[in-house]
Write a protein that holds these residues in place. Structure first.
Motif, PDB file in Angstrom:
ATOM      1  N   LYS A  90      37.627  66.113  83.485  1.00  0.00           N
ATOM      2  CA  LYS A  90      37.218  65.647  84.804  1.00  0.00           C
ATOM      3  C   LYS A  90      35.691  65.610  84.930  1.00  0.00           C
ATOM      4  O   LYS A  90      35.117  64.692  85.516  1.00  0.00           O
TER       5      LYS A  90
ATOM      6  N   GLN B  64      35.848  55.139  71.151  1.00  0.00           N
ATOM      7  CA  GLN B  64      35.421  54.440  72.370  1.00  0.00           C
ATOM      8  C   GLN B  64      36.172  55.032  73.568  1.00  0.00           C
ATOM      9  O   GLN B  64      37.384  54.849  73.685  1.00  0.00           O
TER      10      GLN B  64
ATOM     11  N   THR C 295      38.077  55.234  76.607  1.00  0.00           N
ATOM     12  CA  THR C 295      38.795  54.313  77.479  1.00  0.00           C
ATOM     13  C   THR C 295      39.725  55.107  78.374  1.00  0.00           C
ATOM     14  O   THR C 295      40.035  56.280  78.095  1.00  0.00           O
ATOM     15  N   GLU C 296      40.182  54.469  79.437  1.00  0.00           N
ATOM     16  CA  GLU C 296      41.041  55.176  80.381  1.00  0.00           C
ATOM     17  C   GLU C 296      42.335  55.623  79.714  1.00  0.00           C
ATOM     18  O   GLU C 296      42.817  56.739  79.945  1.00  0.00           O
TER      19      GLU C 296
ATOM     20  N   LYS D 170      34.045  60.393  86.936  1.00  0.00           N
ATOM     21  CA  LYS D 170      33.391  59.307  87.670  1.00  0.00           C
ATOM     22  C   LYS D 170      33.701  57.939  87.065  1.00  0.00           C
ATOM     23  O   LYS D 170      33.664  56.926  87.757  1.00  0.00           O
ATOM     24  N   THR D 171      33.992  57.907  85.779  1.00  0.00           N
ATOM     25  CA  THR D 171      34.258  56.634  85.097  1.00  0.00           C
ATOM     26  C   THR D 171      35.712  56.217  85.256  1.00  0.00           C
ATOM     27  O   THR D 171      36.002  55.042  85.509  1.00  0.00           O
ATOM     28  N   PHE D 172      36.624  57.157  85.107  1.00  0.00           N
ATOM     29  CA  PHE D 172      38.047  56.841  85.164  1.00  0.00           C
ATOM     30  C   PHE D 172      38.668  57.586  86.351  1.00  0.00           C
ATOM     31  O   PHE D 172      38.927  58.796  86.291  1.00  0.00           O
ATOM     32  N   THR D 173      38.898  56.860  87.434  1.00  0.00           N
ATOM     33  CA  THR D 173      39.397  57.473  88.677  1.00  0.00           C
ATOM     34  C   THR D 173      40.814  58.002  88.547  1.00  0.00           C
ATOM     35  O   THR D 173      41.255  58.796  89.380  1.00  0.00           O
TER      36      THR D 173
ATOM     37  N   ASN E 258      33.473  65.249  82.473  1.00  0.00           N
ATOM     38  CA  ASN E 258      32.877  64.236  81.590  1.00  0.00           C
ATOM     39  C   ASN E 258      33.247  62.808  81.964  1.00  0.00           C
ATOM     40  O   ASN E 258      32.426  61.896  81.807  1.00  0.00           O
ATOM     41  N   TYR E 259      34.474  62.596  82.448  1.00  0.00           N
ATOM     42  CA  TYR E 259      34.951  61.228  82.646  1.00  0.00           C
ATOM     43  C   TYR E 259      35.476  60.956  84.050  1.00  0.00           C
ATOM     44  O   TYR E 259      35.965  59.858  84.318  1.00  0.00           O
TER      45      TYR E 259
END
Length: 610
Positions: free
Chosen positions: A562, A536, A538-539, A567-570, A564-565
């Protein structure tokens, strides 16, 4: 005092009586579970404080607890139960109700139009059979709602001479076929006594070709009633004088009608359901419970609650199967307004222990009210104190683990950790239920008893995924804390890694990743962070991989994270991609003319470039 405070006071008072009175403590908790017994002792020591440190001394909930609850209050009749506050069925104020109706009586006013229900169903139906006799002295006799009409017209019809088709002469014909004249005479006298106007057939001694019915019964067993009819027609075309047995024809007619009702139910043709049952009252018996339920539902769907109630009342007054009776009331609760459901509860019989048969269903209203409060934080209708007292007494008498858990979650939603813990502990005395164990672990964590919560979670880790998740959360919080409250040994670490893997817990995997990263075991840390993101994203897991990539100056891996993730994890924005500067090296001059300028292998090339 607000309604919320009143409920809390009532439940707290009932809780104190239930859990502090030794005479009410369940005797089923005898298996020597040291973990839960420890929690029981812990609660007994802290319960009198009642979370006083978190509340003002003027709080009305700290008022002295009254004396023990009288068990006589629980013996009230079913009619005393309050109707459910919410139901799938229509509200009572939308239908015509007789306010003078006594418990057990039909509270609904009849519809103005009482004309027969029109139908497009065409099926040969036999004459109505007598209604089933009610069983059990505790309920009044109720007539089959579809029974044949009585009165002068019916009496006149019964006085008519019996027709040849209404008299069963199968035995008479059998004796005649065997030429047993003695038994023929005895059967003739018996039939004449029963039907004085009946005359024996003139062809009594005429040989009749016999037909084996077994193939027809085999087809009947498959439910293909049309094929049975076709088989009968073929047999009669060969032997015109042959008639199928009365047993076959009766069951065939019942099967056809039952099939028509099922089809009409599936297509929501409520009127066809009713008219088919009206044409064959012999279906409205205890042995045909599904048909009765279908007819009652059809009436309810047509908003004819008076007739729907009559069908339900007939079942409860005539049928003895406790499972069918309970199912009847449960179905009624979903289809007719609450006032009708409440009246049906009064038709419950008295059980061997002296309590009403449907006592459990009578508390569905307060269950829904408490459940709605847990979800929304307020009551649409405040339960009465007397009902709460009876509910708590019912929980104890019936060892109802689900209800004990419900009250526990109510107090948990109110952040009354000690009281919630006591209810969950009481539920475990009734049964080792995963939700009770989970509630105990959660309340212990809220009470800052992390070590006790960990012991309990470890003990029941294989009981359910929820308990395993609680174990993972506790250990993860210890591993990632700045100042861990507990020290975890190698055995605990091994169990934790095994549990994280079996549960595929992203939280546990990232906690292990940070643990190994802190110990400078980058390979193990990378494995656990990768597992966490795979199970899963997660940040915590993604940032863990980013930290490893940044420390290794792996710009390609960090850039991929960066993309892949990002936009989801700033948090990934804080990482800068390392870009090394590449400088072209000159090719050295060949000093030894004997060495070929074109190396034969890559190894030779590397050696010459060094």
């Amino acid at each position: 005092m607000s309604s919320k405070s009143k409920l809390k006071f009532s439940l707290l008072a009932a809780t104190a009586v239930l859990l502090l009175n030794p005479g009410l403590v369940s005797k089923t908790f005898q298996n020597g579970d040291s973990e839960l017994q420890a929690q029981e002792m812990s609660w007994a020591l802290t319960a009198p404080a009642n979370d006083a440190s978190k509340r003002d001394a003027s709080d009305p909930l700290l008022a002295p607890v009254p004396g023990a609850v009288s068990s006589s209050a629980v013996s009230a009749a079913n009619a005393a139960f309050a109707p459910p506050a919410a139901s799938i069925a229509p509200a009572a104020d939308r239908v015509a109700v007789n306010p003078q109706a006594a418990p057990g009586d039909n509270p609904f006013l009849r519809q103005a139009a009482s004309a027969p229900v029109a139908t497009s169903v065409a099926v040969a139906l036999p004459a109505a059979l007598p209604a089933a006799e009610p069983r059990g002295a505790s309920t009044p006799a109720v007539a089959n709602p579809f029974a044949a009409a009585t009165g002068p017209a019916a009496e006149a019809a019964s006085a008519q001479p019996a027709s040849a088709t209404s008299v069963d002469i199968s035995a008479l014909r059998y004796y005649a076929s065997t030429r047993d004249l003695k038994r023929v005479g005895a059967e003739l006298r018996r039939l004449k006594d029963l039907y004085p106007d009946w005359q024996p057939p003139k062809d009594l001694f005429t040989p009749v070709s016999q037909v084996d019915e077994q193939p027809l019964w085999n087809i009947y067993a498959t439910g293909n009633y049309a094929a049975v009819r076709a088989g009968i027609a073929r047999a009669q075309s060969v032997n015109p004088k042959w008639q199928p047995s009365e047993d076959l024809m009766t069951k065939l007619q019942l099967g056809e009608a039952r099939s028509l009702i099922d089809s009409a139910m599936a297509q929501s043709r409520w009127k066809d359901v009713i008219s088919t049952a009206q044409g064959l009252p012999s279906l409205m018996v205890c042995g045909e419970m599904q048909v009765q339920w279908n007819v009652a539902e059809a009436f309810a769907r047509l908003r004819n609650y008076a007739d729907a109630f009559d069908v339900y009342r007939y079942i409860l007054s005539s049928c003895d199967d406790p499972i069918m009776r309970l199912s009847t009331v449960q179905k009624a609760s979903l289809l007719i307004p609450p006032v009708g459901f409440t009246s049906l509860l009064a038709l419950g019989r008295t059980t061997q222990d002296g309590h009403p048969e449907f006592e459990n269903l009578g508390f569905d209203g307060i269950r829904r009210q408490i459940g709605a409060f847990i979800e929304h934080g307020d009551f649409s209708e405040m339960p009465a104190n007397e009902e709460i007292t009876r509910f708590v007494d019912f929980i104890q008498r019936n060892a109802s683990v689900e209800d004990a858990n419900l009250v526990g979650w109510y107090f948990y939603s109110q952040k009354e950790w000690t009281t919630a813990n006591a209810w969950f502990l009481q539920a475990t005395k009734f049964k080792r239920d995963p939700k009770s164990i989970e509630g105990l672990i959660l309340t212990l964590r809220q009470m800052d008893k992390t070590e006790d919560a960990l012991k309990l979670a470890r003990h029941y880790i294989k009981m359910s995924p929820d308990v395993a998740r609680q174990y993972i959360e506790i250990v993860s919080s210890v591993l990632t804390a700045d100042k861990p409250a507990l020290a975890l040994g190698e055995t605990e670490n091994a169990l934790f890694e095994e549990t994280v893997t079996s549960q595929k817990s992203a939280l546990g995997a990232q906690a292990l990743g940070w643990k190994y990263l802190a110990g400078n075991d980058k390979a193990a840390a990378k494995t656990w962070f990768a597992d966490s993101v795979e199970w899963q994203p997660t940040e915590g897991g993604v940032v863990g991989l980013a930290v490893l990539a940044a420390r290794a100056k792996n710009g390609r891996a960090l850039s991929a994270l960066k993309v892949n993730y990002g936009k989801t994890f700033t948090a990934l924005q804080d990482f800068k991609v390392y870009r090394p500067r590449y400088v072209a090296k000159r090719t050295p001059k060949m000093r030894d003319k004997s060495v070929s300028s074109k190396p034969r292998t890559l190894v030779d090339y590397l050696r010459s470039a060094s």
